[in-house]
Design a protein around this motif. Sequence first.
Motif, PDB file in Angstrom:
ATOM      1  N   ARG A 129      -6.350  10.553   2.290  1.00 55.78           N
ATOM      2  CA  ARG A 129      -7.055   9.307   1.973  1.00 55.78           C
ATOM      3  C   ARG A 129      -6.169   8.231   1.367  1.00 55.78           C
ATOM      4  O   ARG A 129      -6.642   7.259   0.804  1.00 55.78           O
ATOM      5  CB  ARG A 129      -8.270   9.559   1.072  1.00 55.78           C
ATOM      6  CG  ARG A 129      -8.317  10.920   0.478  1.00 55.78           C
ATOM      7  CD  ARG A 129      -9.417  11.132  -0.487  1.00 55.78           C
ATOM      8  NE  ARG A 129      -8.787  11.494  -1.753  1.00 55.78           N
ATOM      9  CZ  ARG A 129      -8.893  10.806  -2.854  1.00 55.78           C
ATOM     10  NH1 ARG A 129      -9.635   9.742  -2.896  1.00 55.78           N
ATOM     11  NH2 ARG A 129      -8.276  11.201  -3.940  1.00 55.78           N
ATOM     12  N   HIS A 130      -4.855   8.389   1.484  1.00 55.12           N
ATOM     13  CA  HIS A 130      -3.931   7.364   0.999  1.00 55.12           C
ATOM     14  C   HIS A 130      -2.993   6.895   2.100  1.00 55.12           C
ATOM     15  O   HIS A 130      -2.411   7.706   2.814  1.00 55.12           O
ATOM     16  CB  HIS A 130      -3.083   7.891  -0.167  1.00 55.12           C
ATOM     17  CG  HIS A 130      -3.839   8.037  -1.454  1.00 55.12           C
ATOM     18  ND1 HIS A 130      -4.448   9.214  -1.809  1.00 55.12           N
ATOM     19  CD2 HIS A 130      -4.100   7.146  -2.438  1.00 55.12           C
ATOM     20  CE1 HIS A 130      -5.047   9.043  -2.983  1.00 55.12           C
ATOM     21  NE2 HIS A 130      -4.869   7.799  -3.386  1.00 55.12           N
ATOM     22  N   LEU A 131      -2.855   5.581   2.188  1.00 57.58           N
ATOM     23  CA  LEU A 131      -1.876   4.967   3.083  1.00 57.58           C
ATOM     24  C   LEU A 131      -0.962   4.100   2.236  1.00 57.58           C
ATOM     25  O   LEU A 131      -1.345   3.652   1.156  1.00 57.58           O
ATOM     26  CB  LEU A 131      -2.583   4.078   4.112  1.00 57.58           C
ATOM     27  CG  LEU A 131      -3.443   4.769   5.171  1.00 57.58           C
ATOM     28  CD1 LEU A 131      -4.399   3.768   5.800  1.00 57.58           C
ATOM     29  CD2 LEU A 131      -2.562   5.435   6.223  1.00 57.58           C
TER      30      LEU A 131
ATOM     31  N   PHE B 176      -0.651  -3.016  -0.279  1.00 61.63           N
ATOM     32  CA  PHE B 176       0.465  -2.074  -0.162  1.00 61.63           C
ATOM     33  C   PHE B 176       0.650  -1.252  -1.423  1.00 61.63           C
ATOM     34  O   PHE B 176       0.643  -1.792  -2.522  1.00 61.63           O
ATOM     35  CB  PHE B 176       1.751  -2.857   0.119  1.00 61.63           C
ATOM     36  CG  PHE B 176       1.617  -3.765   1.320  1.00 61.63           C
ATOM     37  CD1 PHE B 176       1.967  -3.336   2.576  1.00 61.63           C
ATOM     38  CD2 PHE B 176       1.090  -5.051   1.169  1.00 61.63           C
ATOM     39  CE1 PHE B 176       1.811  -4.162   3.686  1.00 61.63           C
ATOM     40  CE2 PHE B 176       0.937  -5.890   2.264  1.00 61.63           C
ATOM     41  CZ  PHE B 176       1.297  -5.444   3.530  1.00 61.63           C
ATOM     42  N   ARG B 177       0.809   0.022  -1.255  1.00 58.92           N
ATOM     43  CA  ARG B 177       1.085   0.867  -2.420  1.00 58.92           C
ATOM     44  C   ARG B 177       2.139   1.901  -2.050  1.00 58.92           C
ATOM     45  O   ARG B 177       1.950   2.673  -1.122  1.00 58.92           O
ATOM     46  CB  ARG B 177      -0.188   1.550  -2.906  1.00 58.92           C
ATOM     47  CG  ARG B 177      -1.196   0.495  -3.346  1.00 58.92           C
ATOM     48  CD  ARG B 177      -2.236   1.008  -4.284  1.00 58.92           C
ATOM     49  NE  ARG B 177      -3.163  -0.095  -4.558  1.00 58.92           N
ATOM     50  CZ  ARG B 177      -4.334   0.054  -5.141  1.00 58.92           C
ATOM     51  NH1 ARG B 177      -4.716   1.258  -5.528  1.00 58.92           N
ATOM     52  NH2 ARG B 177      -5.113  -0.984  -5.364  1.00 58.92           N
ATOM     53  N   ALA B 178       3.221   1.867  -2.805  1.00 62.48           N
ATOM     54  CA  ALA B 178       4.321   2.787  -2.516  1.00 62.48           C
ATOM     55  C   ALA B 178       4.084   4.111  -3.220  1.00 62.48           C
ATOM     56  O   ALA B 178       4.969   4.653  -3.854  1.00 62.48           O
ATOM     57  CB  ALA B 178       5.639   2.152  -2.965  1.00 62.48           C
ATOM     58  N   GLU B 179       2.852   4.607  -3.110  1.00 56.91           N
ATOM     59  CA  GLU B 179       2.594   5.871  -3.790  1.00 56.91           C
ATOM     60  C   GLU B 179       2.973   7.002  -2.849  1.00 56.91           C
ATOM     61  O   GLU B 179       2.597   7.023  -1.692  1.00 56.91           O
ATOM     62  CB  GLU B 179       1.144   5.988  -4.262  1.00 56.91           C
ATOM     63  CG  GLU B 179       0.105   5.477  -3.295  1.00 56.91           C
ATOM     64  CD  GLU B 179      -1.229   5.226  -3.986  1.00 56.91           C
ATOM     65  OE1 GLU B 179      -1.317   5.357  -5.207  1.00 56.91           O
ATOM     66  OE2 GLU B 179      -2.183   4.897  -3.266  1.00 56.91           O
ATOM     67  N   ASN B 180       3.749   7.910  -3.386  1.00 60.71           N
ATOM     68  CA  ASN B 180       4.254   8.971  -2.528  1.00 60.71           C
ATOM     69  C   ASN B 180       3.243  10.107  -2.435  1.00 60.71           C
ATOM     70  O   ASN B 180       3.582  11.271  -2.606  1.00 60.71           O
ATOM     71  CB  ASN B 180       5.586   9.465  -3.094  1.00 60.71           C
ATOM     72  CG  ASN B 180       6.424  10.086  -1.995  1.00 60.71           C
ATOM     73  OD1 ASN B 180       5.949  10.321  -0.885  1.00 60.71           O
ATOM     74  ND2 ASN B 180       7.669  10.367  -2.301  1.00 60.71           N
TER      75      ASN B 180
HETATM   76 MN    MN Z   1      -4.388   5.268  -6.362  1.00 58.02          MN
END
Ligand code: MN
Length: 479
Positions: A238-240, A229-233
Amino acid sequence: MQRTKVKDLLQGAEVDQEVLLKGWVRTKRGNKFVNFIAVNDGSTINNLQVVAEAEKFSEETLKDVTTGAAIAVTGKLVASQGKGQAYEIQATNIEVLGKADPETYPLQKKAHSLEFLREIAHLRFRTNTFGAVFRVRNALSFAVHKFFNEKGFVYMHTPIITASDAEGAGEMFRVTTLDLDNLPRTEEGHINFEEDFFGRSTNLTVSGQMEGEVAAMAFSDIYTFGPTFRAENSNTTRHLAEFWMIEPEMAFYDLKMNADLAEEFIKYIIRYALENNREDLEFLAQRQAEEDKSKPQTERQEMTLIEKLESVVNNEFERITYTEAIDILLNSNHYKKKKFQYDVKWGIDLQSEHERYLVEKHFKKPVIVTDYPKDIKAFYMRMNDDGKTVAAMDILAPGIGEIVGGSQREERMDLLVERMKAVGINPEDMWWFLDTRRFGGCPHAGFGLGFERVVQFVTGMGNIRDVIPFPRTPQSAEF
Ligand code: MN
Ligand code: ATP
């Protein structure tokens, strides 16, 4: 009577015998005398044609046999007289198990956009495209386990909930049972996590590596394969926020062995899909070729999807150091004509445009970049003798960018602690991790492979939201 799947029937199982088929209607066409019903049960991209003579069935039954309905068909499997299929069923009985009102069923015969299908993610599995994508995803995931199992790696289930915030791979999601309307406070006015479920602050994991390293110090070779899990906004293709990562960790491996394993692994799982999912991949190749027609010449693929995959499997990945990568970029016409948006100089974190230039324009194949500057990489990567770079390796793939991030780990206690302090991590908080260096530490290495990015690469799907069943992205967690 036992049900037989479409895939087996199309291979001629039980020919000239009475069979039972269950599945969903894709299309129905025909005339006053005969109906041709295409049935799919997800076992293959292909439909099985059911021939239903109007006189044998009530109008009532045939009326409910519409696109999307679930039906059970009994009849004889015969060699087909028509073109397009080897076998068909001459139906003697049709039961409608579940109707699908044609007025409201969202999937009609016309082609739907991927964007529209994302809004009905619960139904999109029933399309050819998503059927193919998720069968390929399944095959790749099976191949992951097969590869490591054949090599004697132990599959470790590392925790989803973590108390260490030292992994540093990205923004984290908090896990709490505290009442958000009534938060307990310390005397200093901070939130008092001692009253939280675990008695401390916890998050969803961004990587299983720390626990993986610990396990490798007992089993030699382990791998994890689980949700991350990554809370990257970052709203990119290519990002979930929730994705699946495969993280092998190997004792007694150096950086080169690590890179060799990663290359062998990627080729193995792609080859597995080529050998076992040919029809799905051919369909996806066709889909990509169609999609390309609407793109400007410069953005079109030079090879078909299958050619691209075969070329990856049959050729060596390019291997260069970060320093060489920077030199290639600086000497490129692209740079001289000021076509990069971000500046290029030694020390920068390679931007996606730089990575894409290297793999798509310069080398035209996957590239393993090693030995990055220490300041742009994680604290646990092994310091090189130059004191400036670390034993990191990223694998970049055409069309995707980074699919693997890995390194040889810093096994020397003093250097590791020094790096932790430099990046603001309290070594005492990481006592259990450091114990692996204290007690029987050894050179070791590992990497993380983003599973969805590989699925994207193999299926040719441009958006990562289309290769995970139910995507979690900023502002979106509907299904
Ligand atoms: Mn990253
Ligand atoms: P990126 O620079 O693309 O954000 P990263 O450097 O943050 O990647 P790592 O921390 O090295 O990535 O994670 C290992 C692998 O996990 C990456 O190589 C990539 O394949 C995958 N990955 C990382 N972040 C995501 C994400 N948000 N969604 C899907 N896959 C991801």
